[in-house]
Structure formats: structure tokens, C-alpha cells
Design an enzyme around this catalytic site. Structure first.
Site, short mmCIF file in Angstrom:
data_model
loop_
_atom_site.label_atom_id
_atom_site.label_comp_id
_atom_site.label_asym_id
_atom_site.label_seq_id
_atom_site.Cartn_x
_atom_site.Cartn_y
_atom_site.Cartn_z
N ARG A 126 0.82 -1.24 0.00
CA ARG A 126 0.00 0.00 0.00
C ARG A 126 0.85 1.28 0.00
NH1 ARG A 126 -3.06 -2.82 3.77
NH2 ARG A 126 -4.89 -3.78 2.82
N LYS A 148 2.46 11.64 -10.98
CA LYS A 148 1.74 10.69 -11.84
C LYS A 148 2.60 9.45 -12.04
CE LYS A 148 -1.46 13.42 -14.62
NZ LYS A 148 -1.88 13.79 -15.97
N GLU A 190 8.51 19.30 -24.17
CA GLU A 190 7.84 19.73 -22.94
C GLU A 190 8.34 21.11 -22.51
OE1 GLU A 190 5.31 18.06 -21.81
OE2 GLU A 190 5.60 16.02 -22.57
N LYS A 230 5.97 23.73 -13.25
CA LYS A 230 5.17 22.53 -13.00
C LYS A 230 4.80 22.43 -11.52
CE LYS A 230 4.07 17.90 -13.99
NZ LYS A 230 4.26 16.72 -14.78
N GLU A 240 -5.41 16.90 -10.87
CA GLU A 240 -5.90 17.28 -12.19
C GLU A 240 -7.41 17.40 -12.28
OE1 GLU A 240 -3.62 15.74 -15.59
OE2 GLU A 240 -5.51 15.64 -16.70
N ARG A 244 -4.55 21.87 -13.55
CA ARG A 244 -3.45 21.00 -14.01
C ARG A 244 -3.64 20.56 -15.45
NH1 ARG A 244 -0.32 16.21 -10.61
NH2 ARG A 244 0.96 15.52 -12.36
N ASN A 248 -1.69 19.67 -20.29
CA ASN A 248 -1.99 18.82 -21.45
C ASN A 248 -2.01 19.61 -22.76
OD1 ASN A 248 -2.29 16.46 -19.96
ND2 ASN A 248 -4.37 17.01 -19.39
N HIS A 251 -1.31 17.92 -25.98
CA HIS A 251 -1.29 16.48 -25.71
C HIS A 251 -2.49 15.70 -26.24
CE1 HIS A 251 2.21 17.33 -23.35
NE2 HIS A 251 2.34 16.07 -22.97
N HIS A 255 -1.20 12.54 -28.14
CA HIS A 255 -1.50 11.14 -27.81
C HIS A 255 -2.10 10.41 -29.01
CE1 HIS A 255 -1.60 12.38 -23.33
NE2 HIS A 255 -0.41 11.95 -23.68
N HIS A 267 7.78 10.80 -27.52
CA HIS A 267 6.68 11.56 -26.93
C HIS A 267 6.86 13.07 -27.16
CE1 HIS A 267 3.50 12.82 -24.26
NE2 HIS A 267 4.37 13.53 -23.56
ZN ZN Z 1 4.02 15.04 -22.16
#
Ligand code: ZN
Ligand code: ADP
Length: 373
Positions: A126, A148, A190, A230, A240, A244, A248, A251, A255, A267
Site C-alpha cells: 500500500r 503521476k 515539454e 510545474k 488534475e 493542471r 496537457n 497532448h 496522444h 513523446h
Molecule cells: Zn508530455
């Protein structure tokens, strides 16, 4: 001892707050910091295979003075490792070697290691203690900050995961010495994103210094600025729910581009193409003036993208964006821009507008590739 050139950024998340240390050779402060923070002394150091190849002496010598128990665990490089099979191996290794709740897991590598090992740490017993040591530019400015973690499942990226904050992050810029150029360029995707999110100072700085961005001093400055931006965003919206989402930017398209090309692109490159598309769509929806469109495009277009970005199937991309996990009620939620630092969330567009933006993106990338130097 922390030298004067070491920079610190706090990620302020109440009881989950942590420091990010940035600098050349700062790895050497890690043992003291572990002691000072009273972190667990049963260590498992999970290292990316390539990083281990280049830096194992430095890594091995580091922890000998402080550890009660220490194991090194090498993770095969590449996105494939972000899988439940690799997770299974890691859990097995932890249990076979008697690791328990008093474990400190240190991940050393790029985004793959951070995401995989972060998720393993979040779920093992946990949750045990975690320290990130990012070794790519992309992980330094982005994935190691903000908690994340996750793995891929089937064709879906990051679909199984958790928010889990580390105890500290150590960005030793010396690791970048061995990072292949194309990985550095991918990281710039980024960085350019942060330039759009923040203010004209950073935007102009990145544009002006573009040809010397990888100089030691400048890259350190860029990492510091990116991490600070950030950290400030994550501090306001850890999970998010709203703000936040501005991270993106570019993105939603990125994606879809990655998925359409079976993830055989970097990426950061997909983010660059995604930001170009987001700029065109912002203009298409009259949110961004023609004059600003031109000015803003100049930065992402400094990066030469592979030709395959100029020949993607628009219909497929549109369909993928529809099934993206961030779309709600059948509409695609775009993150668009009206000015530097002025990001618009949850903007909707119709099919024609999206296709137009994709066509203009393709044209711009193509033109950029054949432009004489
Ligand atoms: Zn990214
Ligand atoms: P990212 O950080 O871009 O999400 P990865 O974790 O997949 O991506 O890392 C990109 C590639 O760079 C991988 O092949 C990894 O093994 C390699 N790598 C990571 N850090 C270094 C480094 N400091 N020196 C050399 N190669 C590295």
C-alpha cells in the site's frame, strides 16, 4: 553538502510536500539527504539498463555508507517495460529479497522508470517511500514532478496508474552528458510547452537561446524554470481536477499521433506536433490572431520532425481523439491558447475545424522539412 550552484524547488503539497534538487554532481548529496530526512535505509535502487551501463560506478558507490540493506535492480530500457509483466518481476524481486514496509525505492532513469517504479512503489504494501532520480530531459522537466505514475495496458498508455508523490527528486544534470541527442530534443517538446504556459520571458528566452539550449548552464536554467512552473501548477491542483489540465497543452493531439504511429515516435516530438495542431485549431476557432499564430509557430517549428508526422491519417486521428480517456460526453476537450500564459480548457471544435487544423499542421511540418537551411 549542498553547493551554491545547487538549486532547490519546493513542490508544496501540505503533508506530501517535497524538494526537487537541481544541479551538476548533486547526486553526492543524496546520502546526507536520506539521513537528514530520516528515510528508510532498506534500499532498492531500480535503474534503467542504459543508465546502468554508463553510470554504474557512480551509482554503486553512492549508497554504501548509508544503507542497511541494498539491492540494485536493472530495468530493460524502453516503453515495453511499462507493463504488468515488468511490474510482476519487480514485486517478485522485492518479496523474494525480504523487502517490507520499511523500504525506500529509488528510481534512476527516464519517464519509463519513473512511471513504472513509481507505480510499483505506490502499490507495494500500500505504498512505501519513493525517490526519483530522472536522467532524461523529459523526465527532469516533466514526469518526475507531480506524482503521476502508471503502466500501459494493451494499446492504452498510462491507463493503469496512481498519483503518488516522491519524498524528494534529485536532478543531476551530469546524467544528460550521455543522453542521445534525439532524446534531448524530445525533452525540448515539454520545455516549449512550458514556454507557452508561462510568460513571454521564458518564451523569448527559449527562442533566443535555442541553439545553445544544451549548454550546461542554460539547460540547468531551463530545467529550473520548467520544474518551478510545474510545481506551481501541481501545487494548486494535485489530482488534475482543473488547472493542471493546462499541462496537457498539445497532448490531446500528441496522444492521438503517438497511437496512430503505434508509439514508434518520441513523446516529445509528438508533443511538438500536437502544439502546432493546437495553435492552428486555436486560430481556426478565432481564439488566436493570425499574427500571434505566426509568431507562436516559430518556436515549435524550430524542431525538425520526422517526415511521418506530415503524412498521418486524419480520420484515424479524429477517431482516436474521440476515444481518448479525457473526452467526456462524446466531445473532445481541447486545451487551446489565446496568448502566452493564457490557456483555455475544455474547448470543443467540430469535425471540419479539427480536420482543417490537422491539414495545416501537416502542411507546416512538410514545408518546414523542405525549407532550405
Ligand atoms: Zn508530455
Ligand atoms: P523518457 O524519459 O523520454 O520518457 P525513457 O525512459 O524511455 O523516456 O528514456 C529514453 C531512452 O533514454 C531510453 O532508451 C533510456 O534507456 C535512455 N536513457 C535514459 N537516461 C539516459 C542517460 N542519462 N544516458 C543515456 N541514455 C539514457
Amino acid at each position: 553538502m549542498i553547493s551554491l550552484s545547487t538549486k532547490k524547488v519546493l513542490v508544496p503539497l501540505k503533508e506530501n510536500s517535497y524538494q526537487v534538487f537541481i544541479g551538476s554532481s548533486i547526486l553526492s548529496i543524496l546520502p546526507d539527504e536520506i539521513k537528514r530526512r530520516n528515510l528508510n535505509k532498506n534500499l532498492i535502487i531500480a535503474v534503467d539498463g542504459n543508465v546502468w551501463y554508463y553510470h554504474q560506478e557512480k551509482i554503486k558507490n553512492l549508497f554504501t555508507q548509508i544503507a542497511c540493506k541494498i539491492f540494485f535492480y536493472i530495468v530493460p530500457p524502453g516503453e515495453k517495460s511499462k507493463s504488468y509483466l515488468e511490474l510482476n518481476e519487480f514485486y517478485t524481486h522485492l518479496l523474494n529479497n525480504g523487502f517490507g514496509r520499511d523500504t525506500l525505492i529509488i528510481g534512476i532513469g527516464g519517464g519509463v522508470i519513473g512511471d513504472l517504479i513509481g507505480f510499483a512503489t505506490a502499490t507495494f504494501m500500500r505504498g512505501v517511500q519513493l525517490v526519483h532520480i530522472p536522467t532524461t530531459l523529459l523526465a527532469s522537466v516533466d514526469s518526475s514532478i507531480g506524482g503521476k505514475t502508471g503502466i500501459n495496458f494493451g494499446k492504452r498508455k498510462n491507463i493503469i496508474g496512481a498519483f503518488y508523490q516522491p519524498k524528494a527528486v534529485f536532478i543531476d544534470t551530469d546524467f544528460l552528458d550521455t543522453l542521445p541527442l534525439e532524446e534531448k530534443i524530445s525533452g525540448l517538446g515539454e520545455v516549449i510547452k512550458y514556454a507557452f504556459l508561462s510568460d513571454y520571458d521564458l518564451f523569448n528566452f527559449v527562442e533566443k537561446k535555442f541553439n545553445s539550449l544544451f549548454d550546461k548552464k542554460i539547460i540547468q536554467e531551463i530545467i529550473l524554470k520548467s520544474v518551478s512552473i510545474k510545481a506551481a501548477i501541481v501545487a494548486q491542483d494535485e489530482k488534475e481536477s482543473s488547472l493542471r489540465k493546462i499541462l496537457n497543452f498539445g497532448h490531446t493531439f500528441a496522444h492521438a499521433f503517438e497511437s496512430e504511429m503505434n508509439f514508434r515516435v518520441k513523446h516529445g516530438e509528438a508533443v511538438v506536433a500536437g502544439m502546432i495542431a493546437a495553435l492552428f485549431l486555436s486560430n481556426e476557432l478565432n481564439l488566436l490572431s493570425n499574427q500571434n499564430l505566426e509568431k507562436f509557430l516559430s518556436l515549435p517549428l524550430k524542431i525538425k520532425l520526422p517526415l511521418k508526422f506530415a503524412s498521418m491519417n486524419k480520420g484515424n486521428i479524429y477517431d482516436i481523439m474521440h476515444s481518448d480517456k479525457k473526452s467526456s460526453s462524446g466531445k473532445i476537450n481541447f486545451v487551446l491558447i489565446s496568448d502566452i500564459g493564457n490557456i483555455l480548457l475544455d474547448v470543443h471544435a467540430n469535425k471540419k475545424e479539427i480536420f482543417n487544423a490537422l491539414q495545416k499542421t501537416e502542411d507546416a511540418i512538410h514545408k518546414n522539412l523542405i525549407k532550405p537551411l
